[in-house]
Design an enzyme around this catalytic site. Structure first.
Site, PDB file in Angstrom:
ATOM      1  N   ARG A 214       0.838  -1.198   0.000  1.00  0.00           N
ATOM      2  CA  ARG A 214       0.000   0.000   0.000  1.00  0.00           C
ATOM      3  C   ARG A 214       0.871   1.246   0.000  1.00  0.00           C
ATOM      4  O   ARG A 214       0.547   2.270  -0.610  1.00  0.00           O
ATOM      5  CB  ARG A 214      -0.946   0.018   1.213  1.00  0.00           C
ATOM      6  CG  ARG A 214      -1.697   1.331   1.362  1.00  0.00           C
ATOM      7  CD  ARG A 214      -2.838   1.290   2.357  1.00  0.00           C
ATOM      8  NE  ARG A 214      -2.587   0.484   3.520  1.00  0.00           N
ATOM      9  CZ  ARG A 214      -1.883   0.855   4.591  1.00  0.00           C
ATOM     10  NH1 ARG A 214      -1.292   2.042   4.614  1.00  0.00           N
ATOM     11  NH2 ARG A 214      -1.757   0.053   5.623  1.00  0.00           N
TER      12      ARG A 214
ATOM     13  N   TYR B  10     -16.065  17.997 -15.745  1.00  0.00           N
ATOM     14  CA  TYR B  10     -16.481  16.605 -15.893  1.00  0.00           C
ATOM     15  C   TYR B  10     -17.497  16.271 -14.803  1.00  0.00           C
ATOM     16  O   TYR B  10     -17.359  16.674 -13.648  1.00  0.00           O
ATOM     17  CB  TYR B  10     -15.251  15.705 -15.798  1.00  0.00           C
ATOM     18  CG  TYR B  10     -15.553  14.252 -15.532  1.00  0.00           C
ATOM     19  CD1 TYR B  10     -16.395  13.531 -16.373  1.00  0.00           C
ATOM     20  CD2 TYR B  10     -14.992  13.610 -14.437  1.00  0.00           C
ATOM     21  CE1 TYR B  10     -16.685  12.198 -16.131  1.00  0.00           C
ATOM     22  CE2 TYR B  10     -15.262  12.270 -14.184  1.00  0.00           C
ATOM     23  CZ  TYR B  10     -16.108  11.572 -15.028  1.00  0.00           C
ATOM     24  OH  TYR B  10     -16.388  10.255 -14.772  1.00  0.00           O
TER      25      TYR B  10
ATOM     26  N   ASP C  57      -6.504  19.325 -14.848  1.00  0.00           N
ATOM     27  CA  ASP C  57      -6.879  17.995 -15.319  1.00  0.00           C
ATOM     28  C   ASP C  57      -6.448  17.913 -16.784  1.00  0.00           C
ATOM     29  O   ASP C  57      -7.022  18.559 -17.650  1.00  0.00           O
ATOM     30  CB  ASP C  57      -8.380  17.795 -15.169  1.00  0.00           C
ATOM     31  CG  ASP C  57      -8.828  16.378 -15.526  1.00  0.00           C
ATOM     32  OD1 ASP C  57      -8.136  15.718 -16.332  1.00  0.00           O
ATOM     33  OD2 ASP C  57      -9.866  15.934 -15.018  1.00  0.00           O
TER      34      ASP C  57
ATOM     35  N   LYS D 176      -7.868   6.680 -19.435  1.00  0.00           N
ATOM     36  CA  LYS D 176      -8.154   7.215 -20.760  1.00  0.00           C
ATOM     37  C   LYS D 176      -6.930   7.085 -21.675  1.00  0.00           C
ATOM     38  O   LYS D 176      -6.485   5.985 -21.949  1.00  0.00           O
ATOM     39  CB  LYS D 176      -8.629   8.663 -20.618  1.00  0.00           C
ATOM     40  CG  LYS D 176      -9.703   8.881 -19.538  1.00  0.00           C
ATOM     41  CD  LYS D 176     -10.933   8.016 -19.719  1.00  0.00           C
ATOM     42  CE  LYS D 176     -12.117   8.449 -18.862  1.00  0.00           C
ATOM     43  NZ  LYS D 176     -11.943   8.338 -17.402  1.00  0.00           N
TER      44      LYS D 176
END
Length: 384
Positions: A54, A107, A179, A204
């Site tokens: 982690r 978004y 972004d 993406k």
């Protein structure tokens, strides 16, 4: 990061940054370290800082180094999704009572995070048209900690002057978060232009094959990086080793894929411009686009995302979305296959009834890398 110092080209970095050959076997592809923990050489005797996955994993670290190199940044962080990256950033930088300026056409998932989640723990936000620098300045308050922009925006492809908004944010004591998902680091590098943080949904274009979900943050500031590392470990929404490996594999071909995405999008925009059914096209490569000159200044090319409004309204937009065949009706974007969607009822449904609601007659295309003649023929059939 061997080799990338002497060979600074983008695709060289994409293939080599963080991905030196395995010193034991000579394997040229970083392995998938599917382990949760690591043997220590005595109490506290960690090997290269690895104690628990982690906190740190070699496969994830390879991806993080590569992403940082592609964005011309010093520190990269890989997450389980783009939304996990955004949430970790907010909780690192902000506290109850703070304020964030967000894009006026953000978004839908980002808007939902601010409107339905962050406000519940006391974070305030104001939407502002980030292509209007004066509008951003007017939205800033004494409690503003972040100015958040997307450029191009999703789904209306508005363009923000990153350098100008960075100056406004910094003057107010805020940081600028960009972004960069739509552009990808191949087309645009916000840190070079003055941004403090770059956000990606690596699902993406970076991953590029619609087979993995992920997110990333890239920064230069060492103190901010330390805070992100702490919160990433504490909150735990990190990228798993297999997801990191898939994303890293996709990043290797980002440059060549983006050139094909752009080639195809430009030809489709030209075709759409000849159709009387189309009332308006949103694509920064058009000289008529209000952000075209800024896009020319800060982007390598104009991307593979195209949106347009149908002259006959929502029913016509829905008909085109439902009739396309080669363009797959689906959410997400940036994969090698072409996608079509109705933002108002799909990706941006969460913004319905808000100031960020998108036009009901809007269609969004994620133009893939298929043969463009086939894509145009599919759209022609869908238009009827």
């Amino acid at each position: 990061m061997p080799m990338t110092k002497d060979f600074p080209g983008f695709s060289t970095r994409a293939i080599h940054a963080g991905q030196e050959a395995d010193p034991r076997t000579g394997a040229v592809v970083p392995p998938i370290y599917a382990t949760s923990t690591y043997k220590q050489d005595g109490v506290g005797g960690m090997r290269e800082g690895y104690e628990y996955s982690r906190t740190k994993n070699p496969t994830r670290r390879a991806l993080e180094e590569c992403l940082a190199a592609l964005e011309e940044g010093r520190h990269g962080f890989a997450f389980a999704s783009g939304m996990a990256a955004e949430d970790t950033l907010l909780r690192t930088v902000c506290q109850p009572g703070d304020h964030v300026v967000i894009p006026g056409d953000a978004y839908g998932g980002t808007f939902r995070l601010f409107d339905k989640v962050a406000t519940r723990w006391g974070l305030n936000y104001t939407p502002a048209k980030s292509s209007d620098v004066d509008g951003v300045l007017a939205a800033i308050t004494p409690n503003t900690k972040i100015v958040w922009v997307e450029t191009p925006t999703n789904p209306l492809l508005n363009i923000t002057d990153i350098a100008a908004v960075a100056a406004v944010a910094h003057q107010a004591g805020a940081i600028l978060v960009v972004d960069n998902t739509f552009a990808s680091p191949y087309l645009q590098q916000p840190l070079v232009l003055g941004a403090d943080v770059v956000v990606h949904s690596t699902t993406k274009y970076v991953g590029g094959h619609s087979d993995v979900v992920g997110g990333a943050l890239v920064v230069n500031d060492d103190v901010l990086a330390e805070g992100l590392a702490f919160h990433s470990n504490s909150m735990g929404a990190i990228s798993g080793p297999f997801d990191a490996w898939l994303t890293l594999r996709g990043a290797k071909t980002l440059g060549v894929r983006m050139d094909r995405h752009c080639d195809n999008a430009e030809k489709i925009v030209g075709w759409l411009g000849q159709r009387e059914e189309v009332a308006e096209i949103f694509y920064p490569g058009l000289e008529t686009h209000p952000g075209h000159d800024i896009a020319v200044k800060q982007m390598r090319r104009f991307g593979g995302m195209v949106s347009f409004r149908m002259a006959d309204g929502e029913d016509a937009a829905l008909r085109v979305c439902n009739s396309a065949e080669l363009f797959t009706l689906g959410e997400s974007l940036g994969g090698v296959e072409s996608l079509i969607e109705h933002p108002g009822r799909m990706t941006h449904a969460s913004a319905a009834g808000s100031p960020l609601e998108v036009p009901s007659d809007l269609v969004r295309l994620s133009v893939g890398i298929e043969d463009v003649e086939d894509l145009i023929a599919d759209l022609a059939r869908a238009f009827g």
